[in-house]
Design a protein around this motif. Structure first.
Motif, PDB file in Angstrom:
ATOM      1  N   GLY A 161    -123.185 -21.365   4.797  1.00  0.00           N
ATOM      2  CA  GLY A 161    -122.474 -20.693   3.723  1.00  0.00           C
ATOM      3  C   GLY A 161    -120.984 -20.962   3.715  1.00  0.00           C
ATOM      4  N   ASP A 162    -120.536 -21.967   4.462  1.00  0.00           N
ATOM      5  CA  ASP A 162    -119.122 -22.334   4.401  1.00  0.00           C
ATOM      6  C   ASP A 162    -118.977 -23.804   4.000  1.00  0.00           C
ATOM      7  OD1 ASP A 162    -120.028 -23.402   6.776  1.00  0.00           O
ATOM      8  OD2 ASP A 162    -118.796 -22.149   8.069  1.00  0.00           O
ATOM      9  N   ILE A 163    -117.727 -24.204   3.739  1.00  0.00           N
ATOM     10  CA  ILE A 163    -117.423 -25.567   3.293  1.00  0.00           C
ATOM     11  C   ILE A 163    -116.437 -26.185   4.270  1.00  0.00           C
ATOM     12  CG2 ILE A 163    -116.464 -26.959   1.407  1.00  0.00           C
ATOM     13  CD1 ILE A 163    -117.218 -24.585  -0.465  1.00  0.00           C
ATOM     14  N   MET A 164    -116.778 -27.378   4.747  1.00  0.00           N
ATOM     15  CA  MET A 164    -115.864 -28.104   5.647  1.00  0.00           C
ATOM     16  C   MET A 164    -115.065 -29.122   4.839  1.00  0.00           C
ATOM     17  SD  MET A 164    -118.057 -28.760   9.143  1.00  0.00           S
ATOM     18  CE  MET A 164    -119.245 -29.869   8.425  1.00  0.00           C
ATOM     19  N   LYS A 165    -113.784 -29.234   5.149  1.00  0.00           N
ATOM     20  CA  LYS A 165    -112.918 -30.236   4.526  1.00  0.00           C
ATOM     21  C   LYS A 165    -112.535 -31.243   5.602  1.00  0.00           C
ATOM     22  CE  LYS A 165    -108.694 -30.592   1.724  1.00  0.00           C
ATOM     23  NZ  LYS A 165    -107.529 -29.837   1.189  1.00  0.00           N
ATOM     24  N   VAL A 166    -112.811 -32.527   5.346  1.00  0.00           N
ATOM     25  CA  VAL A 166    -112.655 -33.560   6.378  1.00  0.00           C
ATOM     26  C   VAL A 166    -111.801 -34.709   5.836  1.00  0.00           C
ATOM     27  CG1 VAL A 166    -113.902 -35.093   7.972  1.00  0.00           C
ATOM     28  CG2 VAL A 166    -114.973 -32.952   7.228  1.00  0.00           C
ATOM     29  N   PHE A 167    -110.911 -35.249   6.702  1.00  0.00           N
ATOM     30  CA  PHE A 167    -110.151 -36.453   6.348  1.00  0.00           C
ATOM     31  C   PHE A 167    -111.097 -37.636   6.327  1.00  0.00           C
ATOM     32  CE2 PHE A 167    -106.322 -34.160   7.918  1.00  0.00           C
ATOM     33  CZ  PHE A 167    -105.483 -34.412   6.834  1.00  0.00           C
ATOM     34  N   MET A 168    -111.069 -38.413   5.228  1.00  0.00           N
ATOM     35  CA  MET A 168    -111.956 -39.573   5.102  1.00  0.00           C
ATOM     36  C   MET A 168    -111.573 -40.658   6.111  1.00  0.00           C
ATOM     37  SD  MET A 168    -114.367 -40.679   2.862  1.00  0.00           S
ATOM     38  CE  MET A 168    -114.856 -41.949   1.752  1.00  0.00           C
ATOM     39  N   LYS A 169    -110.285 -40.918   6.265  1.00  0.00           N
ATOM     40  CA  LYS A 169    -109.819 -42.045   7.080  1.00  0.00           C
ATOM     41  C   LYS A 169    -110.087 -41.824   8.566  1.00  0.00           C
ATOM     42  CE  LYS A 169    -105.900 -45.218   7.140  1.00  0.00           C
ATOM     43  NZ  LYS A 169    -104.502 -45.397   6.722  1.00  0.00           N
ATOM     44  N   SER A 227    -110.613 -22.315  -4.834  1.00  0.00           N
ATOM     45  CA  SER A 227    -109.461 -23.175  -4.586  1.00  0.00           C
ATOM     46  C   SER A 227    -109.825 -24.260  -3.576  1.00  0.00           C
ATOM     47  CB  SER A 227    -108.312 -22.325  -4.038  1.00  0.00           C
ATOM     48  OG  SER A 227    -107.327 -23.135  -3.470  1.00  0.00           O
ATOM     49  N   GLY A 228    -109.351 -25.478  -3.822  1.00  0.00           N
ATOM     50  CA  GLY A 228    -109.633 -26.581  -2.907  1.00  0.00           C
ATOM     51  C   GLY A 228    -108.776 -26.569  -1.661  1.00  0.00           C
ATOM     52  N   THR A 229    -107.761 -25.716  -1.633  1.00  0.00           N
ATOM     53  CA  THR A 229    -106.869 -25.666  -0.455  1.00  0.00           C
ATOM     54  C   THR A 229    -107.262 -24.561   0.515  1.00  0.00           C
ATOM     55  OG1 THR A 229    -105.342 -24.365  -1.814  1.00  0.00           O
ATOM     56  CG2 THR A 229    -104.884 -26.715  -1.601  1.00  0.00           C
ATOM     57  N   ASN A 230    -107.483 -23.345  -0.004  1.00  0.00           N
ATOM     58  CA  ASN A 230    -107.804 -22.243   0.915  1.00  0.00           C
ATOM     59  C   ASN A 230    -109.186 -21.624   0.667  1.00  0.00           C
ATOM     60  OD1 ASN A 230    -107.440 -20.874  -1.453  1.00  0.00           O
ATOM     61  ND2 ASN A 230    -105.497 -19.911  -0.854  1.00  0.00           N
ATOM     62  N   PHE A 231    -109.973 -22.215  -0.245  1.00  0.00           N
ATOM     63  CA  PHE A 231    -111.349 -21.792  -0.552  1.00  0.00           C
ATOM     64  C   PHE A 231    -111.429 -20.368  -1.116  1.00  0.00           C
ATOM     65  CE2 PHE A 231    -111.648 -24.805   3.042  1.00  0.00           C
ATOM     66  CZ  PHE A 231    -112.301 -25.835   2.387  1.00  0.00           C
ATOM     67  N   LYS A 232    -110.342 -19.875  -1.642  1.00  0.00           N
ATOM     68  CA  LYS A 232    -110.319 -18.534  -2.224  1.00  0.00           C
ATOM     69  C   LYS A 232    -111.068 -18.550  -3.569  1.00  0.00           C
ATOM     70  CE  LYS A 232    -107.170 -14.889  -3.727  1.00  0.00           C
ATOM     71  NZ  LYS A 232    -105.772 -14.535  -4.038  1.00  0.00           N
ATOM     72  N   THR A 233    -111.902 -17.534  -3.790  1.00  0.00           N
ATOM     73  CA  THR A 233    -112.684 -17.441  -5.033  1.00  0.00           C
ATOM     74  C   THR A 233    -111.776 -17.149  -6.225  1.00  0.00           C
ATOM     75  OG1 THR A 233    -114.664 -16.697  -3.855  1.00  0.00           O
ATOM     76  CG2 THR A 233    -114.544 -16.188  -6.211  1.00  0.00           C
ATOM     77  N   LEU A 234    -111.867 -17.999  -7.257  1.00  0.00           N
ATOM     78  CA  LEU A 234    -111.079 -17.815  -8.475  1.00  0.00           C
ATOM     79  C   LEU A 234    -111.920 -17.196  -9.596  1.00  0.00           C
ATOM     80  CD1 LEU A 234    -109.294 -21.306  -8.436  1.00  0.00           C
ATOM     81  CD2 LEU A 234    -108.419 -19.150  -7.520  1.00  0.00           C
ATOM     82  N   GLN A 235    -113.157 -17.667  -9.717  1.00  0.00           N
ATOM     83  CA  GLN A 235    -114.091 -17.142 -10.734  1.00  0.00           C
ATOM     84  C   GLN A 235    -115.490 -17.185 -10.145  1.00  0.00           C
ATOM     85  OE1 GLN A 235    -113.326 -16.094 -13.834  1.00  0.00           O
ATOM     86  NE2 GLN A 235    -111.718 -17.341 -14.745  1.00  0.00           N
TER      87      GLN A 235
END
Length: 620
Positions: A224-232, A274-282
């Motif tokens: 239920g979470d999202i990981m953000k990873v550097f591609m390079k 939000s793509g930066t802090n994953f805060k729900t907008l809608q």
């Protein structure tokens, strides 16, 4: 199957109601912005958004398990499921010609996921759990370039794959405790993986979405979470949301041009965060777990597919979901058209009955009984009630406009009600059960009474048809017998026997003959006077026949079953006049509307198909 139908005129398919919402990422939006592309059984459907006009891509031999569309939209690719030990096909389609461009075979049992390279040079495919390999294909030569096991030995199964947006030689795979960035080395025909370092985070990744510039990628997990990873570098850049995770996991994600993320989760919530802090907008709540998100190039319009076989349309501005398509999400058991009508029809599936508008293919009413299965239904000739047979042994009668319960007959049959029919005068219901008993119920003002219980069948009653004068009925059973009953004296008039499990039976309108079919693939004509066999036809080359209906003039009848073909027969000559190709699962029921304009068939994959009936009613 196809060879059986190739020399016979084909039925004209007018509409398909159905969408396989169980395929993750199965709903796609074509770059022309005019068509949605999605799977239904072994068919890939192209549906024009503006007017709902449909086209069909036929070529798979079993259920489609994944769909991909190239960036320009020139190619569409689809993979399928098959059986252990058999190769699972990938079909590349030429979108403009609506034809097969290439058939690719290497994976065993299942194709899990597909993705095109940004310049459409390559297609990367991922095999299922029993295959576990990644293969890169050259789209021009239609040949495999190279392949590799998808996961390291210590990790679990790989579940998804995604090509980079700017580099034809880079893609990402992910699954159970495995996350890899792959580099394609075409001259040496190799793909080389780099393991991503997620530290203490051990996750099962179900979906990947890469930013437009290929700088980061996001992974939706079953936790239920999202990981953000550097591609390079393959290093973790963040993980969220920290406090309120998505219930039942993240099934699908889409990154918008604004940098925000659309998230579809297993509990049916569709979220803009939000793509930066994953805060729900809608956030909006949909029916069924969200399994697909398709967006326009600008990211202003979204189409969302759910496991409940619904498709919603939503816009970035108001973030309100509009339901644009509904269908059954499991096998459709039965279909009925009101007597003398050609505008509506009703279908029943696992726990619901739905009423549809014939020409618009639009759902008008849904009646749901949770945790029960509706086995059969009929619409009374006055159009005032829908009678239905349920696996809990109850007969339920509903109002067709409001869906209100008018009557429940409790304990009608001890092993579930399996067949049902209403008399023309709307005063009686005939029901059959899993234990083989046939009951006659009289409908009273606000109640009912059991007139007779007839016990001659030794196994499940599969079909009941009542003669037009309401004085007789015929019941088919899987005990190999069809019995004609006198509904005045409640005794057996005649019995026909065959070495088969009877599945369907029809009275000829003149009332002197019946036609039957079942598991022996034969269609039998029987004389009602002495129960003798008049004629036997080879009804199918593969599998049982489950559905049968006859026109009101008796000139033609229609059948469908395991061979997935809808066949229209000339009754006197016993020959097939037309064949309908379109179903991906076994056909469960067929019915013809009163004016002979429309034929409706249903199947085990949840599809409802509407055909143009080729024979107008005779003037006589």
């Amino acid at each position: 199957m196809a060879s059986e139908a190739q020399d016979i005129p084909q039925l004209q398919l007018e509409a398909v109601i159905g969408f396989n919402g169980q395929v993750f990422g199965g709903l796609k939006l074509h770059p022309d912005r005019e068509h949605m592309i999605y799977p239904l059984g072994s068919t890939v459907i192209l549906k024009r958004i503006k007017d709902g006009k449909q086209e069909f891509l036929h070529g798979h031999t079993n259920n489609v398990s994944c769909v991909a569309v190239s960036r320009s939209g020139y190619y569409v690719a689809s993979g399928q499921v098959t059986f252990m030990g058999f190769k699972a096909d990938i079909i590349m389609w030429d979108y403009a010609k609506r034809a097969i461009y290439a058939r690719l075979q290497l994976h065993k049992a299942k194709v899990e996921a597909l993705s095109f390279s940004p310049n459409e040079k390559y297609l990367v495919s991922l095999g299922g759990q029993d295959d576990g390999s990644i293969v890169v294909w050259n789209t021009e030569t239609k040949q495999a370039i190279c392949g590799s096991p998808a996961s390291p030995h210590a990790a679990g199964h790989c579940l998804t794959i995604q090509y980079a947006n700017t580099n034809d030689n880079m893609f990402i795979s992910a699954g159970s405790c495995t996350l890899r960035v792959w580099e394609l080395d075409v001259p040496n025909r190799k793909i080389r993986p780099t393991e991503c370092r997620t530290g203490y985070l051990k996750r099962v990744v179900k979906c990947i979405e890469i930013t437009e510039d290929d700088k980061f990628f996001f992974c939706g997990t079953t936790s239920g979470d999202i990981m953000k990873v550097f591609m390079k570098t393959g290093l973790l850049n963040g993980c969220g949301p920290v406090k309120k995770k998505y219930i039942q996991g993240v099934n699908t994600i889409k990154v918008l041009k604004s940098g925000d993320i659309l998230v579809g989760s297993g509990d049916g919530s569709f979220t803009l965060c939000s793509g930066t802090n994953f805060k729900t907008l809608q956030q909006v709540q949909l029916e069924g777990g969200v399994t697909s998100i398709a967006t326009t190039a600008e990211g202003q319009q979204f189409f969302v597919g759910t496991a409940a076989a619904h498709i919603y349309q939503c816009s970035y501005g108001d973030f309100k979901a509009e339901l644009i398509s509904t269908s059954h999400n499991c096998a459709v058991k039965d279909v009925a058209i009101p007597f003398g009508s050609s505008e509506l029809f009703a279908t029943c599936s696992q726990e619901d009955i739905r009423v549809w508008h014939i020409n618009r293919s639009k759902e008008l009413l849904r009646i749901t009984v949770p945790n029960m299965t509706c086995n059969a239904l009929d619409i009374m000739t006055d159009g005032n009630s829908i009678i239905s047979a349920w696996n809990d042994g109850k007969i339920r009668v509903f109002a067709p406009e409001s869906g209100r319960v008018l009557l429940i007959i409790h304990n009608a049959h001890s092993m579930g009600v399996t067949a049902i029919a209403g008399t023309r005068d709307c005063k009686r219901i005939i029901s059959g059960g899993g234990e083989g008993k046939v009951s006659v119920w009289e409908l009273l003002q606000g109640g009912y009474q059991l007139l007779e219980l007839m016990k001659e069948h030794k196994a499940t009653v599969t079909c009941i048809k009542i003669k037009s004068n309401d004085k007789e009925c015929v019941t088919a059973s899987s005990d190999g017998a069809c019995i004609i009953w006198d509904l005045m004296r409640f005794v057996r008039i005649q019995m026909v026997l065959a070495n088969t499990l009877f599945q369907c039976v029809c009275y000829h309108p003149e009332g002197h003959q019946i036609i039957t079919s079942g598991t022996d693939r034969k269609i039998g004509y029987w004389d009602l006077y002495d129960g003798s066999a008049i004629r036997e036809l080879e009804g199918s080359q593969a599998g049982a026949i489950y559905g049968m209906d006859i026109t009101q003039d008796g000139g033609h009848f229609v059948t469908g079953g395991d061979d997935k073909l809808v066949k229209v027969w000339n009754y006197p000559e016993g020959e097939v006049t037309h064949v309908g190709l379109g179903h991906s699962g076994s056909i469960t029921s067929v019915t013809i509307c009163a004016n002979n304009h429309t034929l409706v068939s249903t199947s085990a994959d949840g599809a409802i198909l509407r055909w143009r009936f080729p024979h107008p009613p005779s003037s006589s």
